[in-house]
Motif scaffolding. Structure first.
Motif, PDB file in Angstrom:
ATOM      1  N   LEU A 142      26.037  37.887  38.929  1.00 59.06           N
ATOM      2  CA  LEU A 142      24.719  38.283  39.427  1.00 59.06           C
ATOM      3  C   LEU A 142      24.225  37.307  40.494  1.00 59.06           C
ATOM      4  CD1 LEU A 142      23.148  39.299  36.008  1.00 59.06           C
ATOM      5  CD2 LEU A 142      23.832  40.856  37.861  1.00 59.06           C
ATOM      6  N   TYR A 143      24.417  36.021  40.246  1.00 58.55           N
ATOM      7  CA  TYR A 143      24.006  34.983  41.192  1.00 58.55           C
ATOM      8  C   TYR A 143      24.723  35.150  42.530  1.00 58.55           C
ATOM      9  CZ  TYR A 143      24.004  30.238  43.183  1.00 58.55           C
ATOM     10  OH  TYR A 143      23.914  29.157  44.016  1.00 58.55           O
ATOM     11  N   TRP A 144      26.044  35.331  42.475  1.00 57.85           N
ATOM     12  CA  TRP A 144      26.801  35.529  43.709  1.00 57.85           C
ATOM     13  C   TRP A 144      26.444  36.857  44.355  1.00 57.85           C
ATOM     14  CZ3 TRP A 144      31.527  33.876  40.487  1.00 57.85           C
ATOM     15  CH2 TRP A 144      31.615  32.484  40.464  1.00 57.85           C
ATOM     16  N   GLY A 145      26.103  37.847  43.549  1.00 61.59           N
ATOM     17  CA  GLY A 145      25.737  39.160  44.068  1.00 61.59           C
ATOM     18  C   GLY A 145      24.465  39.148  44.899  1.00 61.59           C
ATOM     19  N   VAL A 146      23.581  38.182  44.617  1.00 59.01           N
ATOM     20  CA  VAL A 146      22.347  38.078  45.409  1.00 59.01           C
ATOM     21  C   VAL A 146      22.468  37.006  46.489  1.00 59.01           C
ATOM     22  CG1 VAL A 146      20.849  39.002  43.609  1.00 59.01           C
ATOM     23  CG2 VAL A 146      21.199  36.516  43.753  1.00 59.01           C
ATOM     24  N   GLY A 147      23.695  36.524  46.710  1.00 56.16           N
ATOM     25  CA  GLY A 147      23.918  35.604  47.813  1.00 56.16           C
ATOM     26  C   GLY A 147      24.045  34.143  47.458  1.00 56.16           C
ATOM     27  N   GLY A 148      24.059  33.817  46.173  1.00 57.02           N
ATOM     28  CA  GLY A 148      24.225  32.423  45.770  1.00 57.02           C
ATOM     29  C   GLY A 148      25.587  31.892  46.165  1.00 57.02           C
ATOM     30  N   GLY A 149      25.655  30.575  46.361  1.00 59.17           N
ATOM     31  CA  GLY A 149      26.904  29.991  46.827  1.00 59.17           C
ATOM     32  C   GLY A 149      27.513  28.933  45.926  1.00 59.17           C
ATOM     33  N   TRP A 150      26.789  28.500  44.888  1.00 63.70           N
ATOM     34  CA  TRP A 150      27.304  27.428  44.040  1.00 63.70           C
ATOM     35  C   TRP A 150      28.568  27.876  43.316  1.00 63.70           C
ATOM     36  CZ3 TRP A 150      26.190  26.098  38.484  1.00 63.70           C
ATOM     37  CH2 TRP A 150      26.640  24.815  38.176  1.00 63.70           C
ATOM     38  N   LEU A 151      29.616  27.100  43.395  1.00 62.58           N
ATOM     39  CA  LEU A 151      30.925  27.324  42.769  1.00 62.58           C
ATOM     40  C   LEU A 151      31.693  28.520  43.344  1.00 62.58           C
ATOM     41  CD1 LEU A 151      30.238  26.538  38.983  1.00 62.58           C
ATOM     42  CD2 LEU A 151      31.355  25.082  40.681  1.00 62.58           C
ATOM     43  N   VAL A 152      31.220  29.109  44.421  1.00 64.48           N
ATOM     44  CA  VAL A 152      31.920  30.261  44.987  1.00 64.48           C
ATOM     45  C   VAL A 152      33.327  29.885  45.449  1.00 64.48           C
ATOM     46  CG1 VAL A 152      31.125  30.154  47.395  1.00 64.48           C
ATOM     47  CG2 VAL A 152      31.531  32.367  46.320  1.00 64.48           C
ATOM     48  N   GLU A 153      33.516  28.630  45.856  1.00 68.18           N
ATOM     49  CA  GLU A 153      34.852  28.207  46.301  1.00 68.18           C
ATOM     50  C   GLU A 153      35.869  28.246  45.161  1.00 68.18           C
ATOM     51  OE1 GLU A 153      32.766  24.588  44.796  1.00 68.18           O
ATOM     52  OE2 GLU A 153      32.178  26.191  46.140  1.00 68.18           O
ATOM     53  N   THR A 154      35.390  28.236  43.910  1.00 70.69           N
ATOM     54  CA  THR A 154      36.299  28.284  42.759  1.00 70.69           C
ATOM     55  C   THR A 154      36.875  29.684  42.540  1.00 70.69           C
ATOM     56  OG1 THR A 154      34.523  28.718  41.161  1.00 70.69           O
ATOM     57  CG2 THR A 154      35.060  26.400  41.613  1.00 70.69           C
ATOM     58  N   LEU A 155      36.408  30.649  43.308  1.00 71.70           N
ATOM     59  CA  LEU A 155      36.951  32.005  43.210  1.00 71.70           C
ATOM     60  C   LEU A 155      38.210  32.166  44.054  1.00 71.70           C
ATOM     61  CD1 LEU A 155      33.668  34.082  43.474  1.00 71.70           C
ATOM     62  CD2 LEU A 155      34.995  33.549  41.423  1.00 71.70           C
ATOM     63  N   GLY A 156      38.356  31.319  45.057  1.00 72.65           N
ATOM     64  CA  GLY A 156      39.492  31.422  45.959  1.00 72.65           C
ATOM     65  C   GLY A 156      39.082  32.096  47.252  1.00 72.65           C
ATOM     66  N   ARG A 157      39.596  31.577  48.328  1.00 70.05           N
ATOM     67  CA  ARG A 157      39.243  32.060  49.664  1.00 70.05           C
ATOM     68  C   ARG A 157      39.528  33.554  49.822  1.00 70.05           C
ATOM     69  NH1 ARG A 157      35.702  31.974  52.831  1.00 70.05           N
ATOM     70  NH2 ARG A 157      35.258  30.193  51.567  1.00 70.05           N
ATOM     71  N   ARG A 158      40.658  34.021  49.299  1.00 69.07           N
ATOM     72  CA  ARG A 158      41.019  35.436  49.455  1.00 69.07           C
ATOM     73  C   ARG A 158      39.975  36.345  48.798  1.00 69.07           C
ATOM     74  NH1 ARG A 158      46.946  37.122  47.793  1.00 69.07           N
ATOM     75  NH2 ARG A 158      46.598  35.101  46.884  1.00 69.07           N
ATOM     76  N   MET A 159      39.508  35.979  47.607  1.00 69.67           N
ATOM     77  CA  MET A 159      38.507  36.790  46.928  1.00 69.67           C
ATOM     78  C   MET A 159      37.166  36.723  47.660  1.00 69.67           C
ATOM     79  SD  MET A 159      37.412  36.918  42.925  1.00 69.67           S
ATOM     80  CE  MET A 159      39.029  37.470  42.442  1.00 69.67           C
ATOM     81  N   VAL A 160      36.791  35.541  48.102  1.00 71.27           N
ATOM     82  CA  VAL A 160      35.528  35.389  48.835  1.00 71.27           C
ATOM     83  C   VAL A 160      35.577  36.228  50.114  1.00 71.27           C
ATOM     84  CG1 VAL A 160      34.064  33.754  50.078  1.00 71.27           C
ATOM     85  CG2 VAL A 160      35.004  33.132  47.841  1.00 71.27           C
ATOM     86  N   ASP A 161      36.694  36.172  50.837  1.00 71.75           N
ATOM     87  CA  ASP A 161      36.839  36.957  52.059  1.00 71.75           C
ATOM     88  C   ASP A 161      36.815  38.462  51.766  1.00 71.75           C
ATOM     89  OD1 ASP A 161      36.968  34.625  53.490  1.00 71.75           O
ATOM     90  OD2 ASP A 161      39.150  34.690  53.784  1.00 71.75           O
ATOM     91  N   ALA A 162      37.440  38.871  50.662  1.00 67.68           N
ATOM     92  CA  ALA A 162      37.494  40.297  50.315  1.00 67.68           C
ATOM     93  C   ALA A 162      36.098  40.851  50.023  1.00 67.68           C
ATOM     94  CB  ALA A 162      38.405  40.502  49.105  1.00 67.68           C
ATOM     95  N   PHE A 163      35.217  40.026  49.473  1.00 63.45           N
ATOM     96  CA  PHE A 163      33.867  40.481  49.134  1.00 63.45           C
ATOM     97  C   PHE A 163      32.845  40.187  50.235  1.00 63.45           C
ATOM     98  CE2 PHE A 163      35.436  40.969  44.843  1.00 63.45           C
ATOM     99  CZ  PHE A 163      34.668  42.011  44.339  1.00 63.45           C
ATOM    100  N   ALA A 164      33.271  39.561  51.320  1.00 61.83           N
ATOM    101  CA  ALA A 164      32.334  39.232  52.403  1.00 61.83           C
ATOM    102  C   ALA A 164      31.637  40.502  52.885  1.00 61.83           C
ATOM    103  CB  ALA A 164      33.066  38.544  53.548  1.00 61.83           C
TER     104      ALA A 164
END
Length: 157
Positions: free
Chosen positions: A27-49
């Motif tokens: 939910l936090y990431w869904g509203v634009g939060g960024g804390w610990l997002v790097e722990t998801l992996g660059r590929r996943m972060v890029d896929a959801f950009a």
């Protein structure tokens, strides 16, 4: 409300809390939060950009899944076969998904598995030591609650 027994309720409460942690981050990431997002992996972060909002319904589903077992147990397992089967299915998926990805992530980190093209170290650490073990713990505790409360729930049904 039926007696489910503290032996079953305590693990279901803990499972709810573990699932809530997972849901809260979605939910936090869904509203634009960024804390610990790097722990998801660059590929996943890029896929959801640009599509981060999709994490909102995912977070809601996780939140519901986290608390349905405790609520159903406290209510005497309405639609018993369906609710318990759904909870067991959830526990099995969480244990298999979390367990397999925890093991694979750690094998990558220690060099026993070498992915073609390399890997994102921060993301692999996040999955090996945080997100997938959290799925695994959620599933194990859920299964424990379903198992420990089984006898009490049967006698009350």
């Amino acid at each position: 409300m039926t007696s489910y027994g503290a032996g079953g309720r305590a693990p279901l409460l803990l499972a709810g809390l573990l699932g809530t942690v997972h849901a809260a981050f979605s939910l936090y990431w869904g509203v634009g939060g960024g804390w610990l997002v790097e722990t998801l992996g660059r590929r996943m972060v890029d896929a959801f950009a640009g599509w981060e909002w999709l994490l909102l319904p995912i977070g809601v589903v996780k939140l519901v899944a986290a608390w349905v077992p405790l609520v159903a147990a406290r209510q005497g397992w309405p639609l018993r076969w369906f609710t318990r089967t759904a909870c067991w299915l959830g526990a099995v998926v969480l244990v298999l998904w979390g367990g397999l990805n925890t093991v694979v992530g750690n094998l990558v980190l220690i060099g026993l598995i070498v992915p073609d093209g390399g890997y994102d170290r921060a993301g692999m650490i996040g999955h090996a030591f945080l997100w997938d073990p959290l799925f695994l713990a959620w599933g194990v505790v859920l299964a424990a609650g379903l198992t420990r409360g089984r006898g009490v729930a049967r006698s009350a049904a």
